[in-house]
Design an enzyme around this catalytic site. Structure first.
Site, PDB file in Angstrom:
ATOM      1  N   HIS C  76       0.841  -1.200   0.000  1.00  0.00           N
ATOM      2  CA  HIS C  76       0.000   0.000   0.000  1.00  0.00           C
ATOM      3  C   HIS C  76       0.875   1.250   0.000  1.00  0.00           C
ATOM      4  O   HIS C  76       0.691   2.156  -0.813  1.00  0.00           O
ATOM      5  CB  HIS C  76      -0.933  -0.001   1.212  1.00  0.00           C
ATOM      6  CG  HIS C  76      -1.571   1.328   1.498  1.00  0.00           C
ATOM      7  ND1 HIS C  76      -2.587   1.845   0.730  1.00  0.00           N
ATOM      8  CD2 HIS C  76      -1.319   2.269   2.445  1.00  0.00           C
ATOM      9  CE1 HIS C  76      -2.938   3.032   1.201  1.00  0.00           C
ATOM     10  NE2 HIS C  76      -2.183   3.324   2.238  1.00  0.00           N
ATOM     11  N   ASP C 105       6.178  21.308 -26.818  1.00  0.00           N
ATOM     12  CA  ASP C 105       6.167  19.962 -26.236  1.00  0.00           C
ATOM     13  C   ASP C 105       7.249  19.926 -25.167  1.00  0.00           C
ATOM     14  O   ASP C 105       7.861  20.949 -24.848  1.00  0.00           O
ATOM     15  CB  ASP C 105       6.456  18.904 -27.316  1.00  0.00           C
ATOM     16  CG  ASP C 105       5.901  17.537 -26.925  1.00  0.00           C
ATOM     17  OD1 ASP C 105       6.188  17.080 -25.803  1.00  0.00           O
ATOM     18  OD2 ASP C 105       5.173  16.937 -27.732  1.00  0.00           O
ATOM     19  N   TRP C 146       7.144   0.054   3.975  1.00  0.00           N
ATOM     20  CA  TRP C 146       7.599   0.780   2.780  1.00  0.00           C
ATOM     21  C   TRP C 146       9.006   1.321   2.981  1.00  0.00           C
ATOM     22  O   TRP C 146       9.697   1.662   2.029  1.00  0.00           O
ATOM     23  CB  TRP C 146       6.625   1.901   2.403  1.00  0.00           C
ATOM     24  CG  TRP C 146       6.865   3.215   3.070  1.00  0.00           C
ATOM     25  CD1 TRP C 146       6.406   3.597   4.286  1.00  0.00           C
ATOM     26  CD2 TRP C 146       7.625   4.332   2.574  1.00  0.00           C
ATOM     27  NE1 TRP C 146       6.833   4.866   4.587  1.00  0.00           N
ATOM     28  CE2 TRP C 146       7.582   5.345   3.552  1.00  0.00           C
ATOM     29  CE3 TRP C 146       8.336   4.568   1.389  1.00  0.00           C
ATOM     30  CZ2 TRP C 146       8.220   6.583   3.395  1.00  0.00           C
ATOM     31  CZ3 TRP C 146       8.979   5.802   1.247  1.00  0.00           C
ATOM     32  CH2 TRP C 146       8.910   6.788   2.245  1.00  0.00           C
ATOM     33  N   SER C 172      12.912   5.724 -14.055  1.00  0.00           N
ATOM     34  CA  SER C 172      11.766   6.437 -14.596  1.00  0.00           C
ATOM     35  C   SER C 172      11.702   7.857 -14.036  1.00  0.00           C
ATOM     36  O   SER C 172      11.572   8.832 -14.774  1.00  0.00           O
ATOM     37  CB  SER C 172      10.490   5.664 -14.275  1.00  0.00           C
ATOM     38  OG  SER C 172       9.381   6.490 -14.421  1.00  0.00           O
ATOM     39  N   SER C 173      11.825   7.965 -12.712  1.00  0.00           N
ATOM     40  CA  SER C 173      11.737   9.296 -12.097  1.00  0.00           C
ATOM     41  C   SER C 173      12.869  10.195 -12.543  1.00  0.00           C
ATOM     42  O   SER C 173      12.672  11.381 -12.790  1.00  0.00           O
ATOM     43  CB  SER C 173      11.816   9.191 -10.573  1.00  0.00           C
ATOM     44  OG  SER C 173      10.724   8.525 -10.084  1.00  0.00           O
ATOM     45  N   HIS C 256      13.598  11.673   3.345  1.00  0.00           N
ATOM     46  CA  HIS C 256      13.014  12.935   3.753  1.00  0.00           C
ATOM     47  C   HIS C 256      12.778  13.882   2.585  1.00  0.00           C
ATOM     48  O   HIS C 256      11.681  14.403   2.441  1.00  0.00           O
ATOM     49  CB  HIS C 256      13.711  13.601   4.927  1.00  0.00           C
ATOM     50  CG  HIS C 256      12.763  14.571   5.550  1.00  0.00           C
ATOM     51  ND1 HIS C 256      11.699  14.165   6.317  1.00  0.00           N
ATOM     52  CD2 HIS C 256      12.615  15.895   5.389  1.00  0.00           C
ATOM     53  CE1 HIS C 256      10.954  15.204   6.614  1.00  0.00           C
ATOM     54  NE2 HIS C 256      11.479  16.272   6.074  1.00  0.00           N
ATOM     55  N   GLU C 258      12.177  12.941  -0.244  1.00  0.00           N
ATOM     56  CA  GLU C 258      11.077  12.284  -0.955  1.00  0.00           C
ATOM     57  C   GLU C 258       9.713  12.797  -0.488  1.00  0.00           C
ATOM     58  O   GLU C 258       8.811  13.001  -1.297  1.00  0.00           O
ATOM     59  CB  GLU C 258      11.179  10.766  -0.766  1.00  0.00           C
ATOM     60  CG  GLU C 258       9.966   9.964  -1.213  1.00  0.00           C
ATOM     61  CD  GLU C 258       9.759   9.951  -2.722  1.00  0.00           C
ATOM     62  OE1 GLU C 258      10.735  10.242  -3.447  1.00  0.00           O
ATOM     63  OE2 GLU C 258       8.642   9.656  -3.155  1.00  0.00           O
ATOM     64  N   TYR C 260       8.991  15.669   0.496  1.00  0.00           N
ATOM     65  CA  TYR C 260       8.749  16.984  -0.120  1.00  0.00           C
ATOM     66  C   TYR C 260       8.548  16.868  -1.622  1.00  0.00           C
ATOM     67  O   TYR C 260       7.824  17.660  -2.218  1.00  0.00           O
ATOM     68  CB  TYR C 260       9.869  17.960   0.242  1.00  0.00           C
ATOM     69  CG  TYR C 260       9.808  18.265   1.716  1.00  0.00           C
ATOM     70  CD1 TYR C 260       8.788  19.062   2.211  1.00  0.00           C
ATOM     71  CD2 TYR C 260      10.689  17.697   2.612  1.00  0.00           C
ATOM     72  CE1 TYR C 260       8.661  19.296   3.563  1.00  0.00           C
ATOM     73  CE2 TYR C 260      10.573  17.930   3.965  1.00  0.00           C
ATOM     74  CZ  TYR C 260       9.556  18.729   4.436  1.00  0.00           C
ATOM     75  OH  TYR C 260       9.423  18.943   5.768  1.00  0.00           O
ATOM     76  N   SER C 271      -1.198  26.896  -5.392  1.00  0.00           N
ATOM     77  CA  SER C 271      -0.861  28.291  -5.668  1.00  0.00           C
ATOM     78  C   SER C 271      -1.391  28.762  -7.016  1.00  0.00           C
ATOM     79  O   SER C 271      -1.451  29.958  -7.280  1.00  0.00           O
ATOM     80  CB  SER C 271       0.664  28.490  -5.643  1.00  0.00           C
ATOM     81  OG  SER C 271       1.190  28.031  -4.432  1.00  0.00           O
ATOM     82  N   HIS C 305      15.616  12.822  11.904  1.00  0.00           N
ATOM     83  CA  HIS C 305      14.479  12.947  12.820  1.00  0.00           C
ATOM     84  C   HIS C 305      13.518  11.764  12.688  1.00  0.00           C
ATOM     85  O   HIS C 305      12.607  11.628  13.482  1.00  0.00           O
ATOM     86  CB  HIS C 305      13.749  14.286  12.651  1.00  0.00           C
ATOM     87  CG  HIS C 305      13.046  14.465  11.353  1.00  0.00           C
ATOM     88  ND1 HIS C 305      12.971  15.659  10.712  1.00  0.00           N
ATOM     89  CD2 HIS C 305      12.382  13.593  10.559  1.00  0.00           C
ATOM     90  CE1 HIS C 305      12.290  15.515   9.582  1.00  0.00           C
ATOM     91  NE2 HIS C 305      11.926  14.283   9.474  1.00  0.00           N
ATOM     92  N   HIS C 306      13.745  10.938  11.665  1.00  0.00           N
ATOM     93  CA  HIS C 306      12.967   9.699  11.566  1.00  0.00           C
ATOM     94  C   HIS C 306      13.572   8.607  12.443  1.00  0.00           C
ATOM     95  O   HIS C 306      13.066   7.510  12.504  1.00  0.00           O
ATOM     96  CB  HIS C 306      12.940   9.206  10.119  1.00  0.00           C
ATOM     97  CG  HIS C 306      12.257  10.151   9.175  1.00  0.00           C
ATOM     98  ND1 HIS C 306      10.920  10.103   8.923  1.00  0.00           N
ATOM     99  CD2 HIS C 306      12.735  11.182   8.457  1.00  0.00           C
ATOM    100  CE1 HIS C 306      10.595  11.067   8.073  1.00  0.00           C
ATOM    101  NE2 HIS C 306      11.680  11.736   7.778  1.00  0.00           N
ATOM    102  N   THR C 331       7.238  26.630   5.725  1.00  0.00           N
ATOM    103  CA  THR C 331       5.921  26.039   5.483  1.00  0.00           C
ATOM    104  C   THR C 331       4.838  26.992   5.958  1.00  0.00           C
ATOM    105  O   THR C 331       3.814  27.191   5.297  1.00  0.00           O
ATOM    106  CB  THR C 331       5.786  24.680   6.193  1.00  0.00           C
ATOM    107  OG1 THR C 331       6.980  23.946   5.971  1.00  0.00           O
ATOM    108  CG2 THR C 331       4.612  23.905   5.672  1.00  0.00           C
ATOM    109  N   LYS C 334       4.147  29.711   3.499  1.00  0.00           N
ATOM    110  CA  LYS C 334       3.262  29.314   2.399  1.00  0.00           C
ATOM    111  C   LYS C 334       1.801  29.405   2.818  1.00  0.00           C
ATOM    112  O   LYS C 334       0.970  29.966   2.101  1.00  0.00           O
ATOM    113  CB  LYS C 334       3.587  27.880   1.965  1.00  0.00           C
ATOM    114  CG  LYS C 334       4.909  27.797   1.246  1.00  0.00           C
ATOM    115  CD  LYS C 334       5.039  26.473   0.546  1.00  0.00           C
ATOM    116  CE  LYS C 334       5.884  26.569  -0.688  1.00  0.00           C
ATOM    117  NZ  LYS C 334       5.262  27.139  -1.848  1.00  0.00           N
ATOM    118  N   ARG C 453       2.258   1.072  15.203  1.00  0.00           N
ATOM    119  CA  ARG C 453       1.807   0.945  13.824  1.00  0.00           C
ATOM    120  C   ARG C 453       2.232  -0.404  13.254  1.00  0.00           C
ATOM    121  O   ARG C 453       3.031  -1.112  13.839  1.00  0.00           O
ATOM    122  CB  ARG C 453       2.366   2.089  12.975  1.00  0.00           C
ATOM    123  CG  ARG C 453       3.868   2.064  12.829  1.00  0.00           C
ATOM    124  CD  ARG C 453       4.413   3.333  12.211  1.00  0.00           C
ATOM    125  NE  ARG C 453       4.274   3.332  10.764  1.00  0.00           N
ATOM    126  CZ  ARG C 453       5.097   3.984   9.947  1.00  0.00           C
ATOM    127  NH1 ARG C 453       6.102   4.701  10.438  1.00  0.00           N
ATOM    128  NH2 ARG C 453       4.928   3.951   8.652  1.00  0.00           N
TER     129      ARG C 453
END
Lengths: 183, 382, 528
Positions: C76, C105, C146, C172-173, C256, C258, C260, C271, C305-306, C331, C334, C453
């Site tokens: 998931h 294009d 994940w 791909s990315s 991290h 990722e 963002y 925006s 921080h993770h 943040t 924004k 979790r």
């Protein structure tokens, strides 16, 4: 910009991007592990300690006014059929004073086995001040079936050990390392 | 029409209320915040947590009020005409600096709490905690060392299609066979490590969480102010049975702790003596003991199934080559493990008697019919 | 490459049927492919979430065995991140960036085709092990979360499949990002300076840079896993002198930024939407750009921080705590800018605006829990509990995913030439918004009360909140069928859209006819 200018610029972007990608891949795959070890060694992160040469150990200053308790702890991974225990539970030393302590390991199985001891020093703040000149953890250890062996660590803590640290714990985890002997 | 509508609404609400109110029957409750802290550290964390919540709510009140106000009033349908301001250095600088100052206000108490949490000096007692798939080992030194796994009854109940109503089980999933016992008001230091993958030692009421990592020995501590039984669970995903390795800590008075420790030590010595005495055990004795270990302490059923039927990729034991073949191979597998597989060596986890019993059980349960194994055989095979 | 570009510019006809989609180099076709792929993956991963919520509806194991459950949570997460959210943004970028900067294009059309067609193969590799080995219920697929922490992931039998899937996703990315960077840097219409670019283009430019910087690091991490498992290296294996915590450092150095990557383009979409429906220019355009860049920069220096609970020295924990809470500043800027854009505007509330406002409200809420998680001592309690699950769903669903849906609704009339049904759109929004909160709000409480979790079963005291979450999740899941119906209906027909579509819309894409022609700007527009 006309078509051909755009073509040239596009090629430039692709080239530069590929360079970034290659650089970041090497950073992730090769550099980061090396950098990590380097940072951990110099700052004692993750309980990694410093190895002293004999010459360096001869020049250690001793702080006679302080006593630090060093506790010993031993863990045997369940995949390794050995027993492994320190001879003493703890010792008190002056910072800078070299101390020799033995661990006793025994192969309880019916076959020869290679083990590797991984050390860890807590609290982590003490790790960079913990110095070893001799340790059985520097190399892999091979024990024959039923063999017992005294394993020695010769260590000290340096005089810069933060004042609030009074007890330092040295822990070893012994893992089975037959798979990793090809070095 | 609207009356009928109302009626349905009322019925719905009553049903919802009944469902929400079904607290007593299932022991469930609406707990909205942390468990009641029983250590100074947990209380500090609680206060810090509440401080940050209030700050967030304060900021939310300002920002959301402004947005809601403009959503209500500055809409085209109310004839609002758009102004076209789109910059203001003063405002922009202000809302960069003010949050910064608020953050500093949070960082100060957070720093002092953090330093308290990491101060493991001057402990009265050290317990080595080892996470294993999927149980905990507690080692007090001085010969007292034991494995703590999920209570056997809970373990049966939690199997799929067990036919047992788990809501009738008290403290479901939070009960173990051997609790961790520590004295009240003493600084207890935990050296946390792991035997296989990463686990995490979490006791919410103490404000303690530390990862158990193979090769690492992490340090944390607690000083509990109230006697009682406290319950927690492994917090880091560690594979299949991550949900089933609870941590139960019984906090007792210092005197009770001493009595407990002496008794535990004596028990361990008796068990060790019993195991190493070259007594020959009957098959029935070994089978009974073996079943206990298979379904309890040894945790064998976790991978091989409660009836030896195997789970997922883990091999079945019914009629398998190992369990019905020569005893030597079977002993080797259990005592020394199978390198390169999830099968651990049980040489250090179980004593000779326990090993003999569980192997005998595996060889003779569920229709298997092979030789029995004595503690002496195990000793010889080690 | 030069050939393809001029080629496309001169020939209006293109092959029909399957060949059109297989060989297309047109940014709109590829954008469509990306968006449909993402939508399908969204339903696949969403279905897995429903399996999770069904199992968690009551304590005890009723439906799937624990390992299968772990596989569901793992897939998931992975599919939502790599299969749904990221491709959806690339799809939006493909459609919109050329139109928004006045280009015919994308800069590198052929590479564009490859970067899409890698994705289905990657997704197949990822889920294929699920169906191997006969015993489906055993959960043969990846089941290590994940974040695939070592050493747990090292125990996985089909690790090679997983590693190659991640490599392909990375390729791909990276190709997609290079293309976007080249397009934005080289293909802008005359007069469109960088500081005149629409914010969606800006946020994507920054995201693309993040992607080419961190996807290779992820590739490095999985390569180390691969060699550890099959080629005798010991990067992460303690027994061989390696370090399992190193994996977490490498992973989060990717991970991290990722998060963002998944949220910055959504900020861009919001925006675009808010000024349109407030009929007022975006407040603080320049500070928006700088805030985005600062968030991107900060994302590189806060990864640990993770990992507050792995046992770092106090100094390290303090540093990562300070750096992390700092992210609240840009943040906040924004959010304040969006709120001020709405202030004294002349607002209408068509569906895209609902998604944008919903996102600002709920994402801000997720930001608050993020701030709480950043405070290290409190994180010891929150870490790996359901509180974290609530937090990142508030940021990813209401940040990233609301942004995507808002963007799709906003530009759908431009793509199809037809207006979608506002009634369906609004119904879908309100059902989703209510269900989303019903699902994830209670998780804050279960987490605080001590529910870890990624557990397939839970103690009884968590029952009631889990039931609320499950009910919410099912409403959420089935509400998405409305979106599917709405989109198909809009493609098939409906009220014709004007060129401008929205009264307050500004930007080059609204100067094109609706539906937008196959090639956007054959002659570049002048931007004043």
């Amino acid at each position: 910009m006309d078509q051909s200018d755009i073509q040239t610029s596009n090629k430039k972007v692709v080239r530069n991007s590929i360079l970034v990608v290659a650089a970041m891949f090497s950073f992730g795959y090769l550099l980061l592990p090396a950098l990590y070890t380097l940072i951990c060694d110099s700052f004692g992160l993750n309980g990694q300690t410093e190895q002293l040469t004999n010459a360096e150990s001869a020049q250690l200053k001793v702080d006679k006014n302080r006593l630090v308790t060093i506790e010993f702890s031993s863990i045997v991974n369940s995949k390794l059929p050995w027993s492994f225990k320190p001879e003493v539970e703890s010792v008190k030393i002056h910072p800078g004073e070299l101390k020799r302590v033995n661990y006793l390991a025994k192969n309880l199985s019916g076959s020869d086995i290679v083990g590797q001891a991984i050390y860890s020093v807590t609290p982590v703040e003490a790790a960079r001040h913990f110095k070893k000149t001799e340790c059985f953890c520097f190399t892999q250890q091979r024990l024959k079936s039923g063999e017992s062996k005294e394993m020695t660590v010769l260590f000290t803590v340096d005089t810069d050990l933060p004042k609030e640290i009074k007890t330092v714990t040295l822990s070893y985890t012994f893992f089975r390392a037959d798979k990793y002997t090809s070095k | 029409m609207s009356l009928k509508h109302n009626n349905i609404m009322t019925k719905g609400l009553v049903l919802l209320g009944l469902w929400l109110g079904g607290i007593g029957s299932s022991q469930a409750e609406y707990k909205l915040n942390f468990q009641e802290p029983v250590t100074a550290v947990a209380r500090e964390i609680y206060d810090l947590h509440m401080l940050v919540i209030w700050i967030c709510l304060g900021i939310a009140a300002v920002v959301f009020t402004m947005m809601i106000y403009s959503i209500i009033n500055h809409r085209k349908s109310k004839g609002a005409v758009a102004s076209d301001f789109h910059e203001s250095a003063k405002v922009e600088v202000a809302w960069t600096i003010i949050p910064f100052i608020i953050l500093i206000a949070v960082a100060i108490p957070a720093t002092s709490t953090l330093i308290d949490i990491e101060d493991t000096s001057d402990s009265d007692l050290t317990v080595k905690v080892t996470g294993m798939q999927w149980k905990w080992k507690y080692d007090y030194g001085d010969g007292v060392s034991y494995i703590s796994s999920l209570n056997a009854e809970h373990n049966r109940a939690r199997q799929r299609n067990s036919g047992i109503d788990v809501t009738q089980i008290k403290n479901y999933l939070l009960e173990v066979d051997n609790e961790l016992v520590i004295p009240v008001n003493k600084k207890v230091r935990f050296l946390v490590t792991s035997d296989d993958v990463i686990h995490s030692f979490w006791m919410p009421a103490f404000g303690v969480k530390k990862d158990a990592i193979p090769g690492y020995v992490n340090e944390t501590w607690t000083r509990v102010e109230k006697t009682g039984i406290y319950r927690g669970q492994c917090a880091e995903l560690c594979g299949k049975d991550h949900a089933f390795m609870p941590i139960v800590i019984r906090v007792v008075s210092d005197a009770d702790y001493k009595i407990w420790f002496v008794r535990k030590k004596a028990e361990a010595e008796i068990a060790a003596a019993e195991a190493s005495a070259d007594k020959v055990w009957s098959k029935a004795e070994l089978m009974a003991k073996g079943e206990d270990i298979y379904k309890g302490k040894g945790g064998c059923f976790g991978c091989h199934g409660i009836k030896g039927e195997g789970i997922a990729t883990f091999p079945k034991l019914v009629g398998s080559a190992v369990t019905t073949g020569p005893a030597a191979e079977h002993m080797k597998t259990v005592v020394k493990g199978r390198p390169g597989t999830a099968m651990a060596a049980y040489a250090n986890q179980l004593n000779d008697l326990e090993l003999a019993a569980v192997i005998t059980y595996e060889r003779n349960a569920w229709g298997n019919n092979a030789s029995i194994v004595q503690p002496a055989d195990i000793k010889a095979s080690r | 490459m030069s050939e393809t570009m001029t080629h496309d510019a001169h020939h209006e006809e293109h092959p029909g049927g399957i060949k059109r989609w297989l060989f297309t180099t047109n940014h709109k076709d590829i954008g469509t492919l990306y968006l449909w792929f993402s939508f399908i993956m969204f339903f696949v991963a969403g279905f897995m979430a429903l399996v999770i919520r069904a199992e968690l509806f009551q304590p005890g194991i009723q439906i799937v065995d624990p390992n299968f459950f772990n596989m569901m949570t793992t897939l998931h997460g992975l599919i939502m991140v790599f299969g749904a959210i990221m491709p959806a943004f690339v799809g939006l970028a493909n459609w919109q960036i050329p139109m928004m900067i006045g280009a015919p294009d994308m800069a590198l059309p052929r590479m564009n085709n490859w970067s899409f067609w890698i994705l289905p193969f990657a997704a197949t590799l990822l889920v294929a092990p699920m169906f191997m080995g006969g015993n489906f219920m055993a959960g043969q697929g990846p089941a290590f979360g994940w974040t695939f922490y070592e050493p747990l992931s090292g125990q996985y039998g089909h690790l090679a499949f997983f590693v190659f899937a991640v490599h392909l996703l990375g390729f791909s990315s990276i190709m997609g990002s290079i293309n976007i960077i080249a397009t934005i840097l080289n293909m802008r219409a005359p007069g469109m300076t960088l500081m005149k670019m629409p914010l969606f283009v800006w946020t994507w430019l920054i995201t693309a840079f993040l992607l080419i910087a961190v996807m290779p690091v992820l590739a490095g991490a999985v390569t180390m896993m691969l060699t550890d498992k099959y080629f005798g290296t010991t990067f992460f294996i303690a027994a061989g002198g390696g370090d399992p915590v190193l994996f977490q450092h490498v992973f989060w150095f990717f991970g991290h930024p990722e998060v963002y990557i998944m949220v910055l383009p959504a900020f861009g979409v919001i925006s675009q939407i808010i000024p349109t429906f407030a009929r007022k220019p975006l407040f603080g355009y320049a500070s928006m750009v700088y805030a985005t860049a600062s968030i991107a920069f900060l994302s590189f220096i806060v990864w640990a921080h993770h990992m507050f609970t792995v046992g770092m020295p106090v100094a390290g924990e303090l540093y990562f705590m300070y750096a992390t809470v700092m992210i609240a500043v840009p943040t906040g800027v924004k959010v304040f800018n969006w709120a001020t854009t709405m202030w004294r505007g002349s607002m209408t509330f068509e569906t895209p605006m609902l998604w944008a406002i919903g996102s600002v409200f709920m994402f801000t809420f997720g930001g608050f829990t993020g701030l709480m998680l950043g405070v290290a001592p409190a994180d010891f309690q929150y870490h790996d509990s359901y509180f974290v699950v609530a937090h990142f769903h508030y940021t990813l669903i209401t940040g990233a995913w609301y942004g995507i849906i808002g963007g799709v609704m906003y530009w759908l009339p431009k793509w199809t030439g037809n207006m979608y049904s506002e009634k369906l759109g609004k119904t879908h929004f309100w059902l989703t918004a209510i269900a989303m909160n019903l699902t994830f709000f209670p998780m804050h409480f279960t987490g605080l009360a001590g529910m870890p979790r990624r557990t397939a079963d839970y103690p009884l005291q968590f029952t009631q909140f889990n039931q609320l979450s499950s009910v919410g999740a099912y409403i959420f899941g089935f509400s998405q069928l409305i979106l599917l119906y709405l989109i198909i209906k809009c493609i098939k027909g409906g009220k014709k859209a004007t060129n401008e579509v929205w009264e307050g819309a500004e930007g080059l894409e609204w100067t094109l006819p609706s539906p937008a022609p196959y090639h956007s700007f054959n002659t570049a527009p002048e931007v004043k």
